[in-house]
Design a protein around this motif. Structure first.
Motif, PDB file in Angstrom:
ATOM      1  N   ARG A  37       7.839   7.396  -0.886  1.00  0.00           N
ATOM      2  CA  ARG A  37       6.541   7.457  -0.209  1.00  0.00           C
ATOM      3  C   ARG A  37       6.463   6.435   0.926  1.00  0.00           C
ATOM      4  NH1 ARG A  37       3.434   7.383  -5.997  1.00  0.00           N
ATOM      5  NH2 ARG A  37       3.354   9.639  -6.357  1.00  0.00           N
ATOM      6  N   PRO A  38       5.702   6.745   1.974  1.00  0.00           N
ATOM      7  CA  PRO A  38       5.464   5.731   3.005  1.00  0.00           C
ATOM      8  C   PRO A  38       4.762   4.511   2.402  1.00  0.00           C
ATOM      9  CG  PRO A  38       4.663   7.894   3.701  1.00  0.00           C
ATOM     10  CD  PRO A  38       4.987   8.010   2.251  1.00  0.00           C
ATOM     11  N   TYR A  39       5.013   3.363   2.986  1.00  0.00           N
ATOM     12  CA  TYR A  39       4.336   2.165   2.488  1.00  0.00           C
ATOM     13  C   TYR A  39       4.049   1.206   3.634  1.00  0.00           C
ATOM     14  CZ  TYR A  39       8.867  -0.246   2.830  1.00  0.00           C
ATOM     15  OH  TYR A  39      10.033  -0.800   3.296  1.00  0.00           O
ATOM     16  N   LEU A  40       3.070   0.363   3.410  1.00  0.00           N
ATOM     17  CA  LEU A  40       2.776  -0.754   4.307  1.00  0.00           C
ATOM     18  C   LEU A  40       2.710  -1.995   3.435  1.00  0.00           C
ATOM     19  CD1 LEU A  40       2.041  -1.667   7.217  1.00  0.00           C
ATOM     20  CD2 LEU A  40      -0.364  -1.441   6.547  1.00  0.00           C
ATOM     21  N   GLU A  41       3.655  -2.908   3.627  1.00  0.00           N
ATOM     22  CA  GLU A  41       3.684  -4.145   2.840  1.00  0.00           C
ATOM     23  C   GLU A  41       3.107  -5.276   3.688  1.00  0.00           C
ATOM     24  OE1 GLU A  41       6.734  -5.098  -0.210  1.00  0.00           O
ATOM     25  OE2 GLU A  41       7.296  -6.645   1.227  1.00  0.00           O
TER      26      GLU A  41
ATOM     27  N   LEU B 273       0.849  -1.188   0.000  1.00  0.00           N
ATOM     28  CA  LEU B 273       0.000   0.000   0.000  1.00  0.00           C
ATOM     29  C   LEU B 273       0.883   1.236   0.000  1.00  0.00           C
ATOM     30  CD1 LEU B 273      -2.622  -1.132   2.668  1.00  0.00           C
ATOM     31  CD2 LEU B 273      -2.647  -1.505   0.196  1.00  0.00           C
ATOM     32  N   GLN B 274       0.846   2.000  -1.100  1.00  0.00           N
ATOM     33  CA  GLN B 274       1.748   3.145  -1.228  1.00  0.00           C
ATOM     34  C   GLN B 274       1.161   4.268  -2.088  1.00  0.00           C
ATOM     35  OE1 GLN B 274       5.675   2.057  -2.674  1.00  0.00           O
ATOM     36  NE2 GLN B 274       6.658   3.601  -1.404  1.00  0.00           N
ATOM     37  N   THR B 275       0.058   4.001  -2.792  1.00  0.00           N
ATOM     38  CA  THR B 275      -0.518   5.006  -3.681  1.00  0.00           C
ATOM     39  C   THR B 275      -1.244   6.067  -2.872  1.00  0.00           C
ATOM     40  OG1 THR B 275      -0.826   3.317  -5.375  1.00  0.00           O
ATOM     41  CG2 THR B 275      -2.055   5.374  -5.641  1.00  0.00           C
ATOM     42  N   PRO B 276      -0.912   7.367  -3.092  1.00  0.00           N
ATOM     43  CA  PRO B 276      -1.574   8.417  -2.308  1.00  0.00           C
ATOM     44  C   PRO B 276      -3.072   8.440  -2.557  1.00  0.00           C
ATOM     45  CG  PRO B 276      -0.263   9.344  -4.109  1.00  0.00           C
ATOM     46  CD  PRO B 276       0.070   7.895  -4.046  1.00  0.00           C
ATOM     47  N   ASP B 277      -3.816   8.825  -1.514  1.00  0.00           N
ATOM     48  CA  ASP B 277      -5.272   8.932  -1.523  1.00  0.00           C
ATOM     49  C   ASP B 277      -5.941   7.565  -1.595  1.00  0.00           C
ATOM     50  OD1 ASP B 277      -5.052  11.705  -1.411  1.00  0.00           O
ATOM     51  OD2 ASP B 277      -5.016  11.884  -3.583  1.00  0.00           O
ATOM     52  N   THR B 278      -5.587   6.741  -2.602  1.00  0.00           N
ATOM     53  CA  THR B 278      -6.208   5.418  -2.725  1.00  0.00           C
ATOM     54  C   THR B 278      -5.779   4.493  -1.590  1.00  0.00           C
ATOM     55  OG1 THR B 278      -6.215   5.652  -5.127  1.00  0.00           O
ATOM     56  CG2 THR B 278      -6.545   3.440  -4.231  1.00  0.00           C
ATOM     57  N   ASP B 279      -4.468   4.367  -1.377  1.00  0.00           N
ATOM     58  CA  ASP B 279      -3.930   3.468  -0.351  1.00  0.00           C
ATOM     59  C   ASP B 279      -3.583   4.198   0.940  1.00  0.00           C
ATOM     60  OD1 ASP B 279      -4.035   1.412  -2.202  1.00  0.00           O
ATOM     61  OD2 ASP B 279      -1.928   1.581  -2.763  1.00  0.00           O
TER      62      ASP B 279
ATOM     63  N   PHE C 100      -3.436   3.732   6.378  1.00  0.00           N
ATOM     64  CA  PHE C 100      -3.417   2.870   5.202  1.00  0.00           C
ATOM     65  C   PHE C 100      -4.795   2.227   5.066  1.00  0.00           C
ATOM     66  CE2 PHE C 100       0.979   3.175   6.514  1.00  0.00           C
ATOM     67  CZ  PHE C 100       1.635   3.381   5.311  1.00  0.00           C
ATOM     68  N   ASN C 101      -5.396   2.376   3.909  1.00  0.00           N
ATOM     69  CA  ASN C 101      -6.732   1.850   3.669  1.00  0.00           C
ATOM     70  C   ASN C 101      -6.633   0.410   3.180  1.00  0.00           C
ATOM     71  OD1 ASN C 101      -7.861   4.503   4.164  1.00  0.00           O
ATOM     72  ND2 ASN C 101      -7.063   5.081   2.147  1.00  0.00           N
ATOM     73  N   LEU C 102      -6.994  -0.530   4.035  1.00  0.00           N
ATOM     74  CA  LEU C 102      -6.852  -1.940   3.693  1.00  0.00           C
ATOM     75  C   LEU C 102      -7.817  -2.311   2.563  1.00  0.00           C
ATOM     76  CD1 LEU C 102      -6.476  -3.745   7.139  1.00  0.00           C
ATOM     77  CD2 LEU C 102      -4.784  -2.495   5.794  1.00  0.00           C
ATOM     78  N   PRO C 103      -7.322  -2.971   1.509  1.00  0.00           N
ATOM     79  CA  PRO C 103      -8.217  -3.402   0.425  1.00  0.00           C
ATOM     80  C   PRO C 103      -9.122  -4.540   0.883  1.00  0.00           C
ATOM     81  CG  PRO C 103      -5.989  -4.202   0.049  1.00  0.00           C
ATOM     82  CD  PRO C 103      -5.910  -3.295   1.231  1.00  0.00           C
ATOM     83  N   ASP C 104     -10.209  -4.739   0.152  1.00  0.00           N
ATOM     84  CA  ASP C 104     -11.164  -5.788   0.504  1.00  0.00           C
ATOM     85  C   ASP C 104     -10.512  -7.165   0.545  1.00  0.00           C
ATOM     86  OD1 ASP C 104     -13.136  -3.897   0.697  1.00  0.00           O
ATOM     87  OD2 ASP C 104     -13.939  -4.241  -1.319  1.00  0.00           O
ATOM     88  N   ASP C 105      -9.507  -7.385  -0.324  1.00  0.00           N
ATOM     89  CA  ASP C 105      -8.862  -8.696  -0.382  1.00  0.00           C
ATOM     90  C   ASP C 105      -8.152  -9.052   0.921  1.00  0.00           C
ATOM     91  OD1 ASP C 105      -9.733  -9.032  -2.948  1.00  0.00           O
ATOM     92  OD2 ASP C 105      -7.821  -8.534  -3.900  1.00  0.00           O
ATOM     93  N   VAL C 106      -7.799  -8.038   1.713  1.00  0.00           N
ATOM     94  CA  VAL C 106      -7.075  -8.283   2.965  1.00  0.00           C
ATOM     95  C   VAL C 106      -8.038  -8.488   4.133  1.00  0.00           C
ATOM     96  CG1 VAL C 106      -5.473  -7.236   4.627  1.00  0.00           C
ATOM     97  CG2 VAL C 106      -5.034  -7.033   2.176  1.00  0.00           C
ATOM     98  N   MET C 107      -9.223  -7.883   4.045  1.00  0.00           N
ATOM     99  CA  MET C 107     -10.166  -7.951   5.157  1.00  0.00           C
ATOM    100  C   MET C 107     -10.585  -9.399   5.428  1.00  0.00           C
ATOM    101  SD  MET C 107     -10.167  -4.860   5.995  1.00  0.00           S
ATOM    102  CE  MET C 107     -11.440  -4.925   7.268  1.00  0.00           C
ATOM    103  N   GLY C 108     -10.560  -9.766   6.695  1.00  0.00           N
ATOM    104  CA  GLY C 108     -10.953 -11.105   7.103  1.00  0.00           C
ATOM    105  C   GLY C 108      -9.894 -12.163   6.903  1.00  0.00           C
ATOM    106  N   LYS C 109      -8.708 -11.761   6.414  1.00  0.00           N
ATOM    107  CA  LYS C 109      -7.639 -12.736   6.159  1.00  0.00           C
ATOM    108  C   LYS C 109      -6.682 -12.808   7.344  1.00  0.00           C
ATOM    109  CE  LYS C 109      -9.015 -13.470   1.886  1.00  0.00           C
ATOM    110  NZ  LYS C 109     -10.019 -12.398   1.721  1.00  0.00           N
ATOM    111  N   LYS C 110      -5.850 -13.840   7.332  1.00  0.00           N
ATOM    112  CA  LYS C 110      -4.804 -13.981   8.340  1.00  0.00           C
ATOM    113  C   LYS C 110      -3.609 -13.140   7.898  1.00  0.00           C
ATOM    114  CE  LYS C 110      -1.643 -17.291  10.498  1.00  0.00           C
ATOM    115  NZ  LYS C 110      -1.797 -16.693  11.839  1.00  0.00           N
ATOM    116  N   ILE C 111      -3.160 -12.233   8.749  1.00  0.00           N
ATOM    117  CA  ILE C 111      -2.027 -11.369   8.439  1.00  0.00           C
ATOM    118  C   ILE C 111      -0.747 -12.052   8.929  1.00  0.00           C
ATOM    119  CG2 ILE C 111      -1.032  -9.073   8.680  1.00  0.00           C
ATOM    120  CD1 ILE C 111      -3.763  -9.187   7.233  1.00  0.00           C
TER     121      ILE C 111
END
Length: 744
Positions: free
Chosen positions: A690-694, A521-527, A558-569
């Motif tokens: 840019r800041p990022y969250l991998e 996650l690194q794209t401004p506004d979107t991520d 960081f705005n978590l995408p739907d694909d990450v929600m409910g998953k094991k991190i």
């Protein structure tokens, strides 16, 4: 090919004298990266005669990274050592790194705030060179070279840059009008900027051409930063192929970059000196060139960019010290591609190499004895092999160099070793495995000194073992990738030589639970949304600010995408880019807090979380981001380079991101408290750094324990569980075994 390169270099190297200033001009470009051309006397002259002031930001740091690689490379010993101290030390190059810190580079100093017609960076240079101490002496009276680099050159006033350089030359160079020129004249180095990815005549190439032509027309000194990227060391040209500063280019002219010239070049010359400098493979006590700002593409291959710029910088320095660039002839080019083929039964090793020169009188084969190199054999020209025979059991290490009787020797190849043994090697032991997503890291103990290689074997479930990797001697670790979820993988390792194979090591088994996926996650506004918070400007919004230093807090979500929600991190690693830092920051820890309420990037301030939706503002429960409990402690621990213009070491946020993904904790983001220390961060709005969250995540497994569906987990269910045993679900079965429907 090599003769052509030498002729090209001699033709492009410009040495001229201007009658009006006594100023010597020359261009350092892609043909200026061969250190073997520089006579030792001029390396010494660099150290004794030059005091360099260099100011730059991240792109300009590529030269510094390259200089560090040369200084740390064991083959060069102390030859290319340098220091950022301004004190005179004839044993090392004195280069005052970031001597003038404000403005930090040409791009950020391009304005003319005082209206004198010259750029702010030039005014800062004037003040630096003319600063007087309490006794009336020049503070920087040893500085005799000044260099400034660009960040992004696009859109900047090149006419003002050239006029500013000429103003400084007219004041401080030999014959200059300022009194300091009589005491210690200064040489000024023009510089072009990095490739921008648009090809020829784009926003970078056009101003670069203007600077280059000015230097040619006026006999000026130019470090052609761009040209070093535009060509590989084989003189192949890439700027017309959408080349960017990571050395990626469009290989098939379809408008998309799909190749990297550094990767291609290093693959063509494996084990050569440039490969060693870039990666450190096979070089004891050297791990390769460190991270190369904006040029870490192609894996780490693009770090060659920094290596070449460091080599070109030493050519620049030698010419500044008085070397005329040389007109040849030069020592032979280094051979590469050293290979060894051992035959233990015959007691001999065949040594082969690749001839890269056209002027050698022969090759020198050396062997290492008790840690020292001794000449084993000398061949004639154009010979590319040597058979070393009559060998007893042992390990033999070789290297090869080219020589010309009147010109000297080339740099040697990377060393390589081979084993002669009449016994098979001892078995490896203590094999262990560490699973990480869909790959496993294997580590073992090497118990032999006569292996030719190791073989890694893999068994899936109850199938037969199959070889999956053959590794060099002395290797004790290997990563197996692309594992398939929901299978047991068992591994073992053997050692081999020409006599035979050892018994296998112990086995180690891992169970792969599910596919691991990665999202960055690194794209401004979107991520990412972020803003700086200043207590001194409590009602000012910094949501669109690209970078800032001396801030109080930095808030980020960081705005978590739907694909990450409910998953094991599995992992969630945060990266923040530092562009300036004070020395008292190093070694300190900074707290990263949870944010306690919602906020909006366009409105957030020290006092307010943002709009309340009714024309007013929502105050923070606690000013400065309503920080809650500490989410993670972020350390500043790298005292060697102060984290200047690079990412901080990543910090792990797995626990808090898991809560966000599970929905058990609202995602209001995090706020970094800089406390009383001074450092600068880049925000998501900046074009680089840019800041990022991998995040590495996987699907959660639904563990079935009531197999027959009778709402009673009993022995029948346990039997079925054992038939299709899942280690991941073992804890779930243990927790529910014996429960009835009412309990469940």
């Amino acid at each position: 090919m090599n003769a052509t390169i030498r002729k090209s270099l001699a033709a492009l190297f410009i040495v001229a004298i201007s009658a009006s200033t006594g100023f010597a001009g020359f261009i350092i470009d892609h043909t200026s990266t061969d250190l073997s051309r520089i006579p030792d006397q001029w390396i010494t002259a660099v150290k004794t005669d030059l005091q360099i002031a260099y100011s730059h930001t991240s792109h300009g740091s590529q030269i510094i990274t390259g200089l560090n690689a040369l200084a740390n490379f064991p083959t060069y010993a102390e030859k290319y050592q340098w220091s950022s101290s301004e004190s005179v030390n004839s044993a090392v190059l004195c280069l005052r790194d970031q001597a003038i810190s404000s403005p930090p580079d040409l791009s950020q100093g391009d304005t003319d705030n005082d209206g004198n017609g010259y750029a702010d960076w030039a005014d800062a240079t004037y003040n630096y060179l003319t600063a007087i101490d309490g006794e009336g002496n020049y503070v920087h009276d040893t500085i005799n070279v000044v260099m400034w680099s660009w960040c992004n050159i696009a859109g900047h006033d090149i006419d003002r840059y050239l006029a500013s350089m000429e103003w400084l030359i007219g004041l401080f160079s030999t014959g200059g009008s300022h009194a300091r020129a009589d005491v210690l004249p200064v040489q000024f180095v023009f510089m072009t900027a990095h490739a921008n990815g648009g090809g020829e005549f784009d926003s970078s190439d056009t101003p670069n051409r203007q600077i280059r032509q000015h230097c040619i027309d006026n006999d000026r000194i130019l470090f052609d930063f761009s040209d070093i990227e535009n060509y590989n060391p084989d003189n192949a040209y890439f700027l017309d192929k959408l080349l960017n500063d990571t050395l990626d280019y469009d290989s098939d002219n379809d408008g998309s970059r799909d190749a990297n010239w550094a990767s291609e070049f290093l693959a063509t010359y494996p084990g050569g000196e440039l490969d060693q400098l870039t990666h450190g493979e096979g070089v004891e006590d050297y791990s390769g060139c460190s991270s190369c700002a904006h040029s870490d593409g192609g894996g780490t291959d693009a770090r060659l960019n920094c290596v070449l710029k460091g080599r070109a910088a030493w050519t620049l320095f030698a010419c500044l010290a008085g070397w005329d660039g040389g007109s040849g002839p030069y020592p032979p080019m280094s051979p590469n591609g050293l290979q060894l083929q051992a035959d233990s039964l015959a007691g001999e090793i065949l040594v082969t190499w690749q001839d890269n020169s056209d002027n050698e009188d022969g090759f020198i084969i050396e062997i290492q004895v008790d840690g020292e190199w001794e000449v084993l054999f000398t061949t004639g020209p154009d010979i590319v092999s040597y058979l070393h025979s009559g060998l007893s059991d042992g390990t033999y290490t070789y290297r090869v160099s080219a020589y010309a009787d009147d010109l000297g020797r080339s740099q040697p190849t990377a060393a390589d070793s081979a084993v002669i043994s009449n016994l098979p090697p001892e078995s490896p032991s203590n094999l262990t495995s560490t699973l990480d997503g869909l790959e496993v890291q294997l580590t073992w103990q090497d118990n032999s000194d006569n292996e030719a290689n190791f073989t890694v074997y893999q068994r899936v479930d109850q199938e037969e073992f199959e070889a999956v990797a053959v590794l060099d001697p002395d290797v004790t670790t290997h990563t197996v990738q692309n594992l398939i979820p929901y299978h047991d993988y068992t591994f073992q390792v053997t050692a081999q030589n020409s006599i035979g194979t050892s018994n296998p090591s112990n086995t180690t088994t891992v169970y792969v639970t599910a596919e691991a996926l990665t999202v960055r996650l690194q794209t401004p506004d979107t991520d990412v949304t972020d803003a700086f918070l200043q207590s001194a400007a409590p009602d000012t919004n910094y949501g669109s600010t690209q970078y800032l230093s001396n801030f109080d807090r930095f808030i980020i979500r960081f705005n978590l995408p739907d694909d990450v929600m409910g998953k094991k991190i599995i992992s969630a690693r945060l990266g923040l880019y530092v562009w300036s830092v004070s020395t008292d920051t190093v070694g300190e820890n900074f707290n990263l807090y949870r944010v306690g309420q919602d906020w909006t990037e366009d409105d957030v301030t020290w006092n307010s979380a943002g709009s309340d939706g009714q024309g007013g503002l929502t105050a923070w429960a606690t000013p400065g981001g309503n920080p809650q409990e500490v989410a993670v402690v972020m350390p500043f621990t790298n005292a060697d380079n102060l984290y200047d213009h690079q990412y901080l070491d990543e910090v792990e946020l797995q626990a808090i991101v898991q809560e966000w993904a599970d929905g058990t904790m609202p995602n209001y983001g995090l706020v970094l408290d800089s406390d009383t220390y001074s450092f600068g961060l880049k925000a998501s709005e900046y074009s680089a750094g840019r800041p990022y969250l991998e995040i590495i995540y996987t699907h959660k497994i639904d563990c079935v324990v009531d197999f027959n569906g009778d709402a009673d987990v009993d022995g029948e269910d346990l039997f079925q569980f054992l038939v299709q045993y899942s280690e991941t679900c073992l804890g779930t079965m243990a927790a529910h075994f014996g429960e009835s429907g009412e309990e469940m």
